[in-house]
Design a protein around this motif. Structure first.
Motif, short mmCIF file in Angstrom:
data_model
loop_
_atom_site.label_atom_id
_atom_site.label_comp_id
_atom_site.label_asym_id
_atom_site.label_seq_id
_atom_site.Cartn_x
_atom_site.Cartn_y
_atom_site.Cartn_z
N SER A 120 15.99 76.45 63.47
CA SER A 120 15.74 75.02 63.62
C SER A 120 17.05 74.25 63.55
O SER A 120 18.07 74.78 63.11
N ARG A 121 17.01 72.99 63.97
CA ARG A 121 18.17 72.13 63.84
C ARG A 121 17.69 70.79 63.29
O ARG A 121 17.05 70.02 64.01
N PRO A 122 17.93 70.52 62.01
CA PRO A 122 17.38 69.31 61.39
C PRO A 122 17.96 68.04 62.01
O PRO A 122 19.09 68.03 62.51
N ARG A 123 17.18 67.00 61.99
CA ARG A 123 17.60 65.72 62.53
C ARG A 123 17.87 64.76 61.38
O ARG A 123 17.25 64.83 60.32
N ALA A 124 18.81 63.85 61.59
CA ALA A 124 19.14 62.84 60.60
C ALA A 124 19.41 61.53 61.32
O ALA A 124 19.97 61.52 62.43
N ALA A 125 19.01 60.42 60.70
CA ALA A 125 19.22 59.11 61.30
C ALA A 125 20.71 58.82 61.45
O ALA A 125 21.50 59.10 60.55
N HIS A 126 21.10 58.26 62.60
CA HIS A 126 22.50 57.94 62.87
C HIS A 126 22.58 56.53 63.42
O HIS A 126 22.17 56.27 64.56
N ASP A 127 23.07 55.61 62.62
CA ASP A 127 23.13 54.20 62.99
C ASP A 127 24.22 53.98 64.03
O ASP A 127 25.27 54.63 64.01
N GLN A 128 24.00 53.04 64.93
CA GLN A 128 25.00 52.71 65.95
C GLN A 128 25.66 51.36 65.68
O GLN A 128 26.51 50.93 66.45
N ARG A 129 25.28 50.70 64.60
CA ARG A 129 25.94 49.45 64.25
C ARG A 129 27.33 49.72 63.67
O ARG A 129 27.64 50.86 63.30
N THR A 130 28.15 48.71 63.57
CA THR A 130 29.58 48.94 63.30
C THR A 130 30.13 48.23 62.07
O THR A 130 31.34 48.20 61.89
N GLN A 131 29.29 47.67 61.22
CA GLN A 131 29.83 47.06 60.00
C GLN A 131 30.42 48.15 59.11
O GLN A 131 29.86 49.24 58.98
N SER A 132 31.56 47.86 58.48
CA SER A 132 32.22 48.87 57.67
C SER A 132 33.09 48.21 56.61
O SER A 132 33.33 47.00 56.65
N THR A 133 33.53 49.02 55.68
CA THR A 133 34.46 48.57 54.65
C THR A 133 35.42 49.72 54.35
O THR A 133 35.29 50.82 54.91
N TYR A 134 36.37 49.47 53.48
CA TYR A 134 37.37 50.50 53.13
C TYR A 134 37.33 50.76 51.64
O TYR A 134 37.28 49.82 50.83
N LEU A 135 37.35 52.02 51.31
CA LEU A 135 37.41 52.44 49.91
C LEU A 135 38.82 52.96 49.63
O LEU A 135 39.22 54.00 50.15
N PHE A 136 39.59 52.21 48.84
CA PHE A 136 40.91 52.63 48.41
C PHE A 136 40.73 53.44 47.12
O PHE A 136 40.15 52.94 46.15
N GLY A 137 41.21 54.66 47.11
CA GLY A 137 41.02 55.51 45.94
C GLY A 137 42.26 56.28 45.57
O GLY A 137 43.10 56.60 46.41
N ALA A 138 42.38 56.59 44.29
CA ALA A 138 43.49 57.41 43.78
C ALA A 138 42.99 58.17 42.57
O ALA A 138 42.21 57.63 41.77
N VAL A 139 43.42 59.41 42.42
CA VAL A 139 43.02 60.23 41.28
C VAL A 139 44.23 60.89 40.65
O VAL A 139 45.23 61.16 41.33
#
Length: 356
Positions: free
Chosen positions: A208-227
């Protein structure tokens, strides 16, 4: 009628029962008790009933007992059919998989089972199945994994030189600090998270090949991270833009997470906003850029991958605020697991002991 077979007498019935009490194999125990009954003078029919077998089977086990002793009463697995791939075949298979195909010669960019079967036939004249190849690869220590991307025109020598000279670079920075100042090594990067999200691997039924929802809208943000993998700590900000101003905010945030009295060396790539002249680097931070096109040296990249696979991918975000909320949740969940940061982020070449 056949003549009865005498049982070896170097072990008494009491000793045979003692062996049966210590034996861990249930079938061996039954056979030992049957032979002990024979040694006690029971008839072969009665002894066979004790062991839960017929007389002919008891006769066969008596022969094994006489020849091999108590260990001969343990079932020996059938050897099965001989392996189709010998050591020479397996060595050849390991070599070509390690080297990989040459597209211009072999016509493929990755080895498939059918390609490996063909190579084995061309080289040795043998025919094997897909399962035989898969089992051999597994026994040889191979697994089917996705390839790690490598930047175009990457300079391997520059990467090795960076790792080799890392400690001397740290000492150069240390020489400008007050004596006995603890040094922490941090890794920094940014990740874009948006409605046009990624899909990751998941368990599913074979075929089988499972399906998953994939949005086509384009709103986004940025996650700045450091460890800081050595301490299992981190610092992050969710920001709407990826520019010098955002980088300044992140550096200020990192400076508040550095241990009191310590100095942090931030390993980061050479993005324009990472080295902008307008940046005001906090006094307890020094920036140490990576060589060009070498994201694999930055363990923050692996942190992003872990976060996407566990909390951020395979989702449909309702709005910009929903994206921000999920980014905050994912980062806070990660920070609550310092051992996970240590496991993912530590690099041998960059590890700096707290005593340094």
């Amino acid at each position: 009628m056949g003549q009865p077979i005498a049982v070896r007498t170097d072990l008494t019935a009491v000793e045979v029962r003692r062996l049966a009490r210590r034996a861990k194999d249930s079938d061996q125990v039954r056979r030992l008790l049957a032979i002990a009954a024979v040694l006690d003078g029971a008839s072969r029919t009665e002894a066979a009933k004790v062991g839960g077998m017929d007389r002919q089977t008891l006769r066969d086990w008596v022969i094994r007992f006489n020849e091999q002793g108590p260990d001969g009463l343990i079932n020996v697995p059938a050897p099965g059919a001989p392996a189709k791939l010998n050591e020479e075949h397996r060595a050849f298979l390991a070599q070509i998989v390690d080297e990989g195909p040459i597209p211009a010669i072999h016509g493929v960019v990755r080895w498939r089972a059918c390609d490996l079967i063909m190579r084995l036939h061309e080289e040795f004249g043998i025919s094997v199945s897909d399962d035989t190849v898969y089992r051999a690869l597994k026994d040889l220590g191979f697994s089917h994994v996705s390839a790690r991307p490598r930047a175009y025109k990457q300079d391997p020598d520059a990467i090795e030189a960076y790792k080799k000279n890392f400690h001397s670079s740290v000492e150069d920075i240390r020489s400008s600090l007050a004596p006995d100042t603890p040094v922490e090594v941090w890794f920094q990067d940014e990740m874009r998270v948006g409605q046009k999200n990624k899909l990751t691997y998941r368990w599913a039924r074979k075929g089988s090949r499972p399906r998953a929802a994939h949005d086509q809208r384009t709103q986004s943000t940025y996650l700045f991270g450091a460890v800081c993998p050595e301490l299992g700590t981190g610092a992050a900000l969710v920001l709407p833009f990826c520019n010098t101003e955002a980088m300044q905010l992140h550096l200020d945030e990192i400076s508040t997470k550095v241990s009191h009295g310590a100095h942090a060396i931030i390993i980061l790539d050479q993005a324009g906003w990472h080295g902008a002249k307008q940046l005001s680097v906090p006094h307890n931070i020094s920036l140490l850029p990576l060589p060009p096109r070498s994201p694999e040296l930055n363990s923050q990249e692996n942190i992003w991958q872990f976060m996407r696979q566990n909390w951020l991918s395979n989702r449909v975000f309702k709005s910009y605020d929903d994206i921000v909320d999920h980014c905050c949740y994912a980062w806070n969940t990660l920070i609550a697991q310092p051992w996970k940061i240590m496991s993912i982020g530590l690099r041998d070449w960059a590890y700096i002991g707290r005593s340094l």
